[in-house]
Write a protein that holds these residues in place. Sequence first.
Motif, mmCIF file in Angstrom:
data_model
loop_
_atom_site.group_PDB
_atom_site.id
_atom_site.type_symbol
_atom_site.label_atom_id
_atom_site.label_comp_id
_atom_site.label_asym_id
_atom_site.label_seq_id
_atom_site.Cartn_x
_atom_site.Cartn_y
_atom_site.Cartn_z
ATOM 1 N N GLU A 42 0.839 -1.195 0.000
ATOM 2 C CA GLU A 42 0.000 0.000 0.000
ATOM 3 C C GLU A 42 0.880 1.254 0.000
ATOM 4 N N ASN A 43 0.265 2.388 -0.331
ATOM 5 C CA ASN A 43 1.002 3.639 -0.413
ATOM 6 C C ASN A 43 1.429 4.092 0.986
ATOM 7 N N PRO A 44 2.732 4.331 1.214
ATOM 8 C CA PRO A 44 3.185 4.718 2.561
ATOM 9 C C PRO A 44 2.703 6.093 2.995
ATOM 10 N N LEU A 45 2.200 6.920 2.070
ATOM 11 C CA LEU A 45 1.703 8.248 2.430
ATOM 12 C C LEU A 45 0.216 8.256 2.744
ATOM 13 N N GLY A 46 -0.437 7.100 2.630
ATOM 14 C CA GLY A 46 -1.867 7.062 2.879
ATOM 15 C C GLY A 46 -2.637 7.631 1.698
ATOM 16 N N THR A 47 -3.854 8.098 1.965
ATOM 17 C CA THR A 47 -4.705 8.646 0.911
ATOM 18 C C THR A 47 -4.368 10.108 0.667
ATOM 19 N N SER A 48 -4.316 10.499 -0.592
ATOM 20 C CA SER A 48 -4.041 11.883 -0.971
ATOM 21 C C SER A 48 -4.990 12.853 -0.277
ATOM 22 N N VAL A 283 9.308 9.080 -1.773
ATOM 23 C CA VAL A 283 9.334 8.295 -0.535
ATOM 24 C C VAL A 283 9.643 6.830 -0.827
ATOM 25 N N VAL A 284 9.051 6.289 -1.886
ATOM 26 C CA VAL A 284 9.284 4.883 -2.229
ATOM 27 C C VAL A 284 10.716 4.668 -2.697
ATOM 28 N N SER A 285 11.224 5.556 -3.542
ATOM 29 C CA SER A 285 12.595 5.418 -4.025
ATOM 30 C C SER A 285 13.603 5.479 -2.878
ATOM 31 N N GLU A 286 13.434 6.474 -2.013
ATOM 32 C CA GLU A 286 14.345 6.601 -0.870
ATOM 33 C C GLU A 286 14.161 5.444 0.110
ATOM 34 N N VAL A 352 7.546 -1.136 1.036
ATOM 35 C CA VAL A 352 8.284 0.054 1.443
ATOM 36 C C VAL A 352 7.355 0.956 2.237
ATOM 37 N N GLY A 353 7.759 1.305 3.460
ATOM 38 C CA GLY A 353 6.991 2.229 4.274
ATOM 39 C C GLY A 353 7.601 3.616 4.241
ATOM 40 N N ASP A 354 7.157 4.485 5.141
ATOM 41 C CA ASP A 354 7.840 5.767 5.260
ATOM 42 C C ASP A 354 9.128 5.562 6.052
ATOM 43 N N ALA A 355 9.937 6.608 6.184
ATOM 44 C CA ALA A 355 11.271 6.457 6.778
ATOM 45 C C ALA A 355 11.204 5.899 8.190
ATOM 46 N N SER A 356 10.243 6.348 8.991
ATOM 47 C CA SER A 356 10.160 5.877 10.379
ATOM 48 C C SER A 356 9.705 4.421 10.448
ATOM 49 N N GLU A 357 8.788 4.021 9.586
ATOM 50 C CA GLU A 357 8.344 2.621 9.559
ATOM 51 C C GLU A 357 9.479 1.700 9.114
ATOM 52 N N ASN A 358 10.203 2.135 8.090
ATOM 53 C CA ASN A 358 11.335 1.332 7.624
ATOM 54 C C ASN A 358 12.372 1.167 8.720
ATOM 55 N N ARG A 359 12.676 2.264 9.425
ATOM 56 C CA ARG A 359 13.668 2.200 10.500
ATOM 57 C C ARG A 359 13.198 1.290 11.623
ATOM 58 N N ALA A 360 11.926 1.363 11.971
ATOM 59 C CA ALA A 360 11.397 0.497 13.032
ATOM 60 C C ALA A 360 11.556 -0.965 12.654
#
Length: 371
Positions: A42-48, A283-286, A352-360
């Motif tokens: 799913e999109n790590p940024l949620g819904t637009s 966000v996905v690329s990074e 791929v999540g956002d940066a904090s989810e990936n780090r967790a």
Amino acid sequence: MSDLRTVRPEIPDFEKYHAGMAIEEIQERYGLGKVIKLASNENPLGTSPVVQQVLKQNAGLAFRYAQAGTPRLHAAIAEHLGLPVSRIVAGNGSDEIIDLLVRIKARPGQDNIIAFDPCFSMYKLQAKLCGVELRQAKLKPDFSFPWDDLLALADENTAICFVTTPDNPSGFTPKASELEALARALPPQCLLVIDEAYMDFAQPLEEYSLLPRLNEFENVAILRTFSKMYGLAGLRLGYGILPEWLADYCLRVKLPFSVNVLAEMAGIAALSDTVYIEATRKVVSEGREQLTRGFQSMGCKVHPSMANFLLIDLPAGASHDAKGLFQALLERGIIIRPLSSYNLPESLRVSVGDASENRALLDVMKEILGS
């Protein structure tokens, strides 16, 4: 006396679809307050935010039927792609388009469909449900595509060839030139269906997609979805870019209101939100790079991916196997995807999540594998 419970002979062999586990399910099972879900791409940024506003403003219209054939959405997609509207068919997720193509193009008990193994489960499910033989060519060990093996399965009764790119669950993405060669080599009656659910994350597009050159091929259809890049997985919205004659047949037989009125509005709004699209791509690329570095630092094998997920293999001698790591992460409130349903029991897929989810995820994995 006939038995009311008599069904077609294929039906008892079906098993329920196993989706990624839900956040609420894990919260309840383990008594957790917060759960991170990295299992369903799913999109790590949620819904637009733009889409959210449109849904709020139009929630009162939920009692209305959508306009049959979703012409406004079709027009918006066609304008977005620079293609004739007569080639567009929207559906209740791209799953509905897959279902329509199999039922329209393949004759039960006579035709066959070819695909790679493993492949998206909907190809298998719909072929079986429609009484159509599915032939599969095993992927190479590195998950690249053995084109010659796939072509060897085709004959005068091959109705459809399904290819997913970027592929799921590996993220492997062949060059467009390879897809062109496949399209030209298939039997004349065979439709090449290129499932591009994750193509929005592959750059540059013209190197990997036939979409910019689609007019050169009469035997190619492309599937797209709003579930990934556009963050609308819960609204179920996808579409096919089809030869005009095939789009016409699909619109004749598809359920008239399969795309609901709010999904149509959300899709139109999502196409216009270029800020959100570019933010998602960034966000996905990074995030892919962040996760790749982190997994590799633990000795995991990370398969190259152009999608919004990564396929990983744990290092030899790790304290947990794939199943054990999946379970240990669940107990700590992180959901990833085991791949036994793809016959890959020693591999795991991570969205791929956002940066904090990936780090967790990386921190908890390091703790588990180091214990």
